[in-house]
Design a protein around this motif. Sequence first.
Motif, mmCIF file in Angstrom:
data_model
loop_
_atom_site.group_PDB
_atom_site.id
_atom_site.type_symbol
_atom_site.label_atom_id
_atom_site.label_comp_id
_atom_site.label_asym_id
_atom_site.label_seq_id
_atom_site.Cartn_x
_atom_site.Cartn_y
_atom_site.Cartn_z
ATOM 1 N N ILE A 425 0.847 -1.208 0.000
ATOM 2 C CA ILE A 425 0.000 0.000 0.000
ATOM 3 C C ILE A 425 0.876 1.249 0.000
ATOM 4 C CG2 ILE A 425 -1.946 -1.134 1.136
ATOM 5 C CD1 ILE A 425 -1.083 0.242 3.745
ATOM 6 N N SER A 426 2.080 1.139 -0.549
ATOM 7 C CA SER A 426 2.982 2.293 -0.579
ATOM 8 C C SER A 426 2.474 3.337 -1.568
ATOM 9 C CB SER A 426 4.391 1.841 -0.972
ATOM 10 O OG SER A 426 4.378 1.247 -2.253
ATOM 11 N N GLY A 427 3.103 4.514 -1.546
ATOM 12 C CA GLY A 427 2.655 5.614 -2.393
ATOM 13 C C GLY A 427 2.719 5.302 -3.868
ATOM 14 N N SER A 428 3.677 4.473 -4.287
ATOM 15 C CA SER A 428 3.795 4.162 -5.715
ATOM 16 C C SER A 428 2.605 3.352 -6.227
ATOM 17 C CB SER A 428 5.092 3.388 -5.972
ATOM 18 O OG SER A 428 5.117 2.187 -5.212
ATOM 19 N N MET A 429 1.827 2.739 -5.325
ATOM 20 C CA MET A 429 0.650 1.975 -5.743
ATOM 21 C C MET A 429 -0.474 2.880 -6.227
ATOM 22 S SD MET A 429 1.091 -1.328 -5.523
ATOM 23 C CE MET A 429 -0.515 -2.079 -5.314
ATOM 24 N N PHE A 484 -10.731 -5.476 3.683
ATOM 25 C CA PHE A 484 -9.910 -5.305 2.475
ATOM 26 C C PHE A 484 -10.270 -3.991 1.778
ATOM 27 C CE2 PHE A 484 -7.398 -8.434 -0.240
ATOM 28 C CZ PHE A 484 -6.697 -7.421 -0.863
ATOM 29 N N ALA A 485 -11.589 -3.718 1.689
ATOM 30 C CA ALA A 485 -12.034 -2.507 0.988
ATOM 31 C C ALA A 485 -11.592 -1.237 1.699
ATOM 32 C CB ALA A 485 -13.558 -2.524 0.839
ATOM 33 N N SER A 486 -11.304 -1.324 3.015
ATOM 34 C CA SER A 486 -10.970 -0.118 3.782
ATOM 35 C C SER A 486 -9.487 0.242 3.737
ATOM 36 C CB SER A 486 -11.398 -0.309 5.243
ATOM 37 O OG SER A 486 -10.623 -1.320 5.870
ATOM 38 N N ILE A 487 -8.628 -0.611 3.164
ATOM 39 C CA ILE A 487 -7.200 -0.288 3.158
ATOM 40 C C ILE A 487 -6.930 0.853 2.192
ATOM 41 C CG2 ILE A 487 -6.574 -2.646 3.772
ATOM 42 C CD1 ILE A 487 -5.608 -3.060 0.905
ATOM 43 N N LYS A 488 -5.936 1.659 2.492
ATOM 44 C CA LYS A 488 -5.593 2.811 1.659
ATOM 45 C C LYS A 488 -4.157 3.213 1.926
ATOM 46 C CE LYS A 488 -7.600 5.849 5.150
ATOM 47 N NZ LYS A 488 -8.637 6.865 5.443
ATOM 48 N N ASN A 489 -3.616 3.983 1.022
ATOM 49 C CA ASN A 489 -2.268 4.499 1.202
ATOM 50 C C ASN A 489 -2.252 5.507 2.343
ATOM 51 O OD1 ASN A 489 -0.449 7.130 0.078
ATOM 52 N ND2 ASN A 489 0.581 5.158 0.256
ATOM 53 N N GLY A 490 -1.187 5.472 3.141
ATOM 54 C CA GLY A 490 -1.061 6.403 4.256
ATOM 55 C C GLY A 490 -1.451 5.812 5.595
ATOM 56 N N ILE A 520 0.044 -14.908 -1.187
ATOM 57 C CA ILE A 520 0.036 -14.170 -2.463
ATOM 58 C C ILE A 520 0.598 -12.785 -2.160
ATOM 59 C CG2 ILE A 520 -1.360 -13.272 -4.345
ATOM 60 C CD1 ILE A 520 -3.385 -15.477 -3.767
ATOM 61 N N LEU A 521 1.812 -12.516 -2.629
ATOM 62 C CA LEU A 521 2.523 -11.263 -2.341
ATOM 63 C C LEU A 521 2.443 -10.353 -3.565
ATOM 64 C CD1 LEU A 521 4.487 -9.628 -0.471
ATOM 65 C CD2 LEU A 521 6.346 -10.760 -1.678
ATOM 66 N N LEU A 522 1.849 -9.178 -3.384
ATOM 67 C CA LEU A 522 1.647 -8.245 -4.493
ATOM 68 C C LEU A 522 2.371 -6.937 -4.200
ATOM 69 C CD1 LEU A 522 -1.567 -7.704 -6.480
ATOM 70 C CD2 LEU A 522 -0.514 -5.706 -5.468
ATOM 71 N N THR A 523 3.301 -6.539 -5.088
ATOM 72 C CA THR A 523 4.059 -5.302 -4.884
ATOM 73 C C THR A 523 4.428 -4.700 -6.233
ATOM 74 O OG1 THR A 523 6.012 -4.330 -3.830
ATOM 75 C CG2 THR A 523 6.262 -6.511 -4.806
ATOM 76 N N ASP A 524 4.830 -3.415 -6.193
ATOM 77 C CA ASP A 524 5.198 -2.738 -7.437
ATOM 78 C C ASP A 524 6.600 -2.132 -7.385
ATOM 79 O OD1 ASP A 524 4.818 -0.672 -5.653
ATOM 80 O OD2 ASP A 524 3.734 0.600 -7.072
ATOM 81 N N GLY A 525 7.422 -2.549 -6.428
ATOM 82 C CA GLY A 525 8.736 -1.923 -6.306
ATOM 83 C C GLY A 525 9.789 -2.896 -5.823
ATOM 84 N N SER A 526 10.773 -2.361 -5.135
ATOM 85 C CA SER A 526 11.854 -3.163 -4.578
ATOM 86 C C SER A 526 11.974 -2.852 -3.098
ATOM 87 C CB SER A 526 13.176 -2.861 -5.297
ATOM 88 O OG SER A 526 13.480 -1.478 -5.214
ATOM 89 N N ASN A 527 12.544 -3.791 -2.349
ATOM 90 C CA ASN A 527 12.635 -3.651 -0.897
ATOM 91 C C ASN A 527 13.565 -2.479 -0.532
ATOM 92 O OD1 ASN A 527 11.982 -5.239 1.725
ATOM 93 N ND2 ASN A 527 14.150 -4.717 1.922
#
Length: 658
Positions: A425-429, A484-490, A520-527
């Motif tokens: 849920i990082s900013g890049s998402m 699940f629906a309530s998650i958000k960035n920040g 199931i791990l979903l991400t858009d960046g690097s550690n």
Amino acid sequence: MMKKETFKRLAILLLLVAIQRFAAIAQEIKAEARLDKVSIPLGDQTQLHLSVQFPAKEEVELPVLRDSIGPKVQIVSTRTDTSFSRQDVSIETITQHITITAFEPGTYTIPSYTFRTKSGGFSTRELTLQVLPVQVDTTKGFYDIKQPLAVKYTLWDWLRDNSILILIVLAILLASVYVYKHWKKRPAKEAPPQEEKRIIIPEHEAALQRLEELRNKKLWQQDRVKEYHSELTDIIRDYLEKRYKIKAMELTSDELLTSLRTVDIDNDDRMLLRQILGLADLVKFAKERPLATDNERSMEQAVLFVLHTQKAPLAETKEEKKAMQILKGIEFANPGFFWLLVLIPAVIAWYIWKDKDIQGKLLMSSAKGFVTRSSGRLPGFRHTPLVLRLLAMLCLIIALARPQSSLSWKNTTTEGIDIMIASDISGSMLAEDFKPNRLEAGKDIAIDFIKARPDDRIGLVVFSGESFTQCPLTIDHDVLVNLFASIKNGMIEDGTAIGMGLATAVNRLKDSPAKSKVVILLTDGSNNAGSIPPLTAAQIAKHFNVRVYTVGVGTNGYAPYPVPSPYGGVSYQRMPVQIDEATLSKIAQTTGGKYFRATNNEKLKAIYEQIDQMEKAKIDVTQYRRKTELFWPLAALALLFLLIEFTLRNTLFKGALT
């Protein structure tokens, strides 16, 4: 002298060219006038057509028409249209169609009308219109004008014409009398109005909602640990008080645990409650400073305790069960025929539109033969054949869909699957290479995945700069979907702690008794954050037999990223997509999973569908099934309706006027 002669010849040449050009344009422009009929009877109408043909590049001013042509000829209406020549599209024609009439006999002159252009004016020719007088036979006498005949309108006629309105009024009156009688019989002492309107929320839903609100307050993150644990235990005590009808708010922790010994609560859930209350007492009375993971664990334990101890839904009545069994036992072999139901409103609309043509109309000089009107109630039921025909159509459509009753027995043996979804849920998402963005697209598709697996325990971990469990493993997918629906960035500090997210998910699965455990791990960046490297977390997952499917989210190249504008609104920057595919592939390879790359919504959905197929439980089914066709009664009923409709239409309702 030579210069003057040259200038003089040039001026003469230009003048000749201009004269030739003007003559050419004048030849191309034609104005015409024409009458459809040059002779009309008195009061009749004819059309006057004024047209001008000119090069399309020219600008033409049309003649101004008033409400009459001279004192005698009246203009009824005007209409203008434009056309182009088929041989030369550069030639345009504008025509004015003028409907004229006259009410005095005589011969009238239609004057010339002028169309003006930059090249000059172009006039039509004059026309002559002859208006002929009405021929009167003077050999016959004169007769008085007959007045309209009055038709007697009786009370019965009014009642018949307003029968629907009368029925509606009677229904309203009867309903009012019924309501008034029941209102008079009401108990003398009524409950307060606000109690009647109060919406009762189940105690477990209210508790889960309050726990989510407490989580969003982030009290322990603001160093308000004592307040956090006090409010957490108050929510649990209030839930126990409403759920088990004990005075939980007035008891100490030990007294509360003692009073629950006679209550049917699982030993594991009792241990959860003991840990929640014990840590809260240490914080409140011994000034204990728990770790961040301990604070988060108390929240997870509270949610889990409420989910496990919630009240079971009320049993259905025998009538409800019987009705549900009947409905469950019916299925349709050809459900596509239900699309034919759209024909029913179409037939009704066509009947209403054509109803005005059912009643005949006849113009007569005298209405003496029609003074006596039809009597009886039969005309009020003239729509009965239509109703019977529509019922027959309905029965036939249902019969075509082939309703079938079935009895079946099924014995299944399944291996349980526990799944943790770890979502970045990082900013890049928030990048919008997915619609509406990566985070929302991932949420929507994952929720569909959850709904498609009703028999599995599924949980949710979110991570950014750190990680926490949004929902522990649960079979209550409604609660999971809401969380699940309530998650958000920040929600937590920004960053990408892939290792922490994976480790938290594995921690929720390590003690699971399920034969198959999946992350199931979903991400858009690097550690770039967290204290646990991703490959170390992968080794931990392998040790606990947890299989990890990694999903890299993001398009190839650059993606639009929303940035708040200093002038208000949002602007977009193209940011490079940097996914550590090597690490994600290594994690999947280490744990026996698989790495996927999603570059748009459709590919992400396909990845979840592929994982869904790869992680299907083994099911052994023993089944007995017997089907009975149920369309015969419906077909017979449709035939009966058609026979009744045919009989009525050719006997009682025969003829257009009933």
